[in-house]
Design a protein around this motif. Structure first.
Motif, mmCIF file in Angstrom:
data_model
loop_
_atom_site.group_PDB
_atom_site.id
_atom_site.type_symbol
_atom_site.label_atom_id
_atom_site.label_comp_id
_atom_site.label_asym_id
_atom_site.label_seq_id
_atom_site.Cartn_x
_atom_site.Cartn_y
_atom_site.Cartn_z
ATOM 1 N N ALA A 1 -16.002 -2.705 -10.791
ATOM 2 C CA ALA A 1 -17.611 -3.124 -10.929
ATOM 3 C C ALA A 1 -18.500 -1.750 -10.612
ATOM 4 N N MET A 2 -18.081 -1.506 -9.600
ATOM 5 C CA MET A 2 -18.835 -0.244 -8.931
ATOM 6 C C MET A 2 -18.649 1.044 -9.613
ATOM 7 N N ALA A 3 -17.561 1.361 -10.357
ATOM 8 C CA ALA A 3 -17.119 2.270 -11.293
ATOM 9 C C ALA A 3 -17.818 2.321 -12.463
ATOM 10 N N ALA A 4 -18.033 1.128 -12.992
ATOM 11 C CA ALA A 4 -18.583 0.733 -14.211
ATOM 12 C C ALA A 4 -20.054 1.023 -14.385
ATOM 13 N N ALA A 5 -20.698 0.774 -12.972
ATOM 14 C CA ALA A 5 -22.045 0.996 -12.797
ATOM 15 C C ALA A 5 -22.483 2.462 -13.023
ATOM 16 N N PHE A 6 -21.394 3.441 -12.740
ATOM 17 C CA PHE A 6 -21.694 4.926 -13.064
ATOM 18 C C PHE A 6 -20.925 5.299 -14.143
ATOM 19 N N ASP A 7 -20.615 4.481 -15.129
ATOM 20 C CA ASP A 7 -19.878 4.746 -16.346
ATOM 21 C C ASP A 7 -18.707 5.554 -16.051
ATOM 22 N N MET A 8 -18.083 5.020 -14.893
ATOM 23 C CA MET A 8 -16.622 5.733 -14.600
ATOM 24 C C MET A 8 -15.620 4.479 -14.652
ATOM 25 N N GLU A 9 -14.406 5.118 -14.960
ATOM 26 C CA GLU A 9 -13.239 4.214 -14.925
ATOM 27 C C GLU A 9 -12.321 4.349 -13.699
ATOM 28 N N PHE A 10 -12.103 3.347 -12.778
ATOM 29 C CA PHE A 10 -11.358 3.388 -11.649
ATOM 30 C C PHE A 10 -10.027 3.750 -12.100
ATOM 31 N N ARG A 11 -9.144 4.588 -11.287
ATOM 32 C CA ARG A 11 -7.854 4.838 -11.523
ATOM 33 C C ARG A 11 -7.468 5.197 -9.930
ATOM 34 N N HIS A 12 -6.213 4.498 -9.604
ATOM 35 C CA HIS A 12 -5.632 4.835 -8.433
ATOM 36 C C HIS A 12 -4.169 5.136 -8.573
ATOM 37 N N PRO A 13 -3.545 6.376 -8.366
ATOM 38 C CA PRO A 13 -2.215 6.624 -8.522
ATOM 39 C C PRO A 13 -1.242 5.657 -7.991
ATOM 40 N N PHE A 14 -1.580 4.696 -6.691
ATOM 41 C CA PHE A 14 -0.546 3.794 -6.099
ATOM 42 C C PHE A 14 -0.740 2.687 -6.938
ATOM 43 N N PHE A 15 -1.621 2.400 -7.905
ATOM 44 C CA PHE A 15 -1.778 1.098 -8.890
ATOM 45 C C PHE A 15 -1.182 1.432 -10.179
ATOM 46 N N ASP A 16 -0.433 2.462 -10.362
ATOM 47 C CA ASP A 16 0.165 2.789 -11.494
ATOM 48 C C ASP A 16 1.261 1.653 -11.725
ATOM 49 N N ARG A 17 1.352 1.128 -12.972
ATOM 50 C CA ARG A 17 2.397 0.136 -12.960
ATOM 51 C C ARG A 17 3.911 0.608 -12.998
ATOM 52 N N ARG A 18 3.937 1.902 -13.429
ATOM 53 C CA ARG A 18 5.447 2.369 -13.127
ATOM 54 C C ARG A 18 5.890 2.697 -11.811
ATOM 55 N N LEU A 19 4.821 2.947 -11.009
ATOM 56 C CA LEU A 19 5.317 3.186 -9.540
ATOM 57 C C LEU A 19 5.485 1.915 -8.853
ATOM 58 N N ILE A 20 4.633 0.662 -9.227
ATOM 59 C CA ILE A 20 4.957 -0.541 -8.588
ATOM 60 C C ILE A 20 6.294 -0.924 -8.991
ATOM 61 N N GLU A 21 6.385 -0.910 -10.398
ATOM 62 C CA GLU A 21 7.580 -1.393 -10.841
ATOM 63 C C GLU A 21 8.980 -0.696 -9.861
ATOM 64 N N TYR A 22 8.930 0.550 -9.733
ATOM 65 C CA TYR A 22 9.875 1.094 -9.212
ATOM 66 C C TYR A 22 9.945 0.773 -7.755
ATOM 67 N N VAL A 23 8.848 0.520 -7.213
ATOM 68 C CA VAL A 23 8.820 0.042 -5.717
ATOM 69 C C VAL A 23 9.493 -1.117 -5.423
ATOM 70 N N LEU A 24 9.050 -2.155 -6.213
ATOM 71 C CA LEU A 24 9.575 -3.505 -6.149
ATOM 72 C C LEU A 24 10.933 -3.537 -6.372
ATOM 73 N N GLY A 25 11.423 -2.875 -7.381
ATOM 74 C CA GLY A 25 12.886 -2.772 -7.673
ATOM 75 C C GLY A 25 14.011 -2.081 -6.805
ATOM 76 N N LEU A 26 13.250 -1.396 -5.637
ATOM 77 C CA LEU A 26 14.262 -0.762 -4.618
ATOM 78 C C LEU A 26 15.036 -1.391 -3.859
ATOM 79 N N PRO A 27 16.132 -1.296 -3.268
ATOM 80 C CA PRO A 27 17.111 -1.956 -2.540
ATOM 81 C C PRO A 27 16.291 -2.222 -1.218
ATOM 82 N N PRO A 28 16.199 -3.310 -0.829
ATOM 83 C CA PRO A 28 15.581 -3.853 0.376
ATOM 84 C C PRO A 28 15.505 -3.022 1.448
ATOM 85 N N ALA A 29 16.891 -2.460 1.885
ATOM 86 C CA ALA A 29 17.101 -1.478 2.891
ATOM 87 C C ALA A 29 16.214 -0.351 2.655
ATOM 88 N N ARG A 30 15.942 0.305 1.658
ATOM 89 C CA ARG A 30 15.167 1.443 1.309
ATOM 90 C C ARG A 30 13.627 1.100 1.470
#
Length: 227
Positions: free
Chosen positions: A61-90
């Motif tokens: 909402a805050m980004a849209a108020a300034f005609d911007m699009e919010f993006r964060h590298p840690f919310f990238d779907r590919r990164l999230i899927e990779y992290v959640l697929g790691l072995p528990p020990a790692r």
């Protein structure tokens, strides 16, 4: 809008109190999806609680108020899927960002990649809790939340003891203890301030009633005084 699942409650909060107050719908705890607590925490953060219910919508909402699009590298779907697929020990190394540090080996200067002096507010919170440990212990022992049956004081004492031993450690459990104590302090101080306000209002009302009574007595005796 997709309904968010309820995040698990800390064990020091009495669920029977919330249920009797109508603040908790009877439901079973969701089954564990991963073999690692850190992965469970990441998944819960993205599907329940503050991140999913407030942080992400508010950021958009805050980004849209300034005609911007919010993006964060840690919310990238590919990164999230990779992290959640790691072995528990790692995956257990998330708290110290060891995976991220290892991934950036050769990309960042070693003095930057391995430094530990850049941090958030957690060390400051730990230091404050440590310096005020006596006051916090007194608040827990004499908690009004405990007296009204909202929390389990003994369980909260155990959480504070664990935090005292792990203060400064970067782990999921240490963060849970820190957040739990901070939540308790906010709720406890609010409740005490609310009760104090009620007492002041009641005292004011009693004084006003007493003055009105005195005036009625004086008015009732006034005809006799005029004879």
């Amino acid at each position: 809008m997709r309904r968010l699942a309820r995040p698990p409650l800390p064990r020091w909060i009495r669920q029977d109190f919330l249920r009797d107050a109508g603040a908790l719908e009877p439901s079973s705890e969701p089954p564990s999806r991963f073999g690692c607590e850190a992965q469970e925490r990441i998944y819960r953060g993205l599907t329940t609680g503050r991140t999913a219910g407030y942080t992400l919508p508010a950021s958009d909402a805050m980004a849209a108020a300034f005609d911007m699009e919010f993006r964060h590298p840690f919310f990238d779907r590919r990164l999230i899927e990779y992290v959640l697929g790691l072995p528990p020990a790692r995956a257990e190394f998330f708290a110290a960002k060891l995976l991220l540090r290892e991934a950036l080996r050769g990309t960042l200067p070693e003095s930057i990649r391995t430094r530990l002096d850049k941090t958030g507010f957690d060390p400051l919170v730990d230091r404050s809790l440590r310096l005020e440990s006596g006051t916090i212990s007194s608040l827990i022992c004499g908690s009004e939340l405990t007296r009204m049956g909202a929390i389990n004081g003994k369980a909260l004492e155990d959480v504070f003891e664990v935090h005292s031993r792990q203060a400064g450690h970067r782990s999921v459990r240490a963060e849970d203890c820190r957040n739990g104590i901070a939540s308790f302090l906010r709720a406890e101080m609010w409740l005490r301030a609310f009760h104090e306000q009620q007492r002041n209002q009641n005292a004011k009302h009693r004084n006003q009633t007493a003055r009105c009574g005195e005036q009625e007595v004086l008015l009732g005796s006034a005809p006799g005084l005029l004879r």
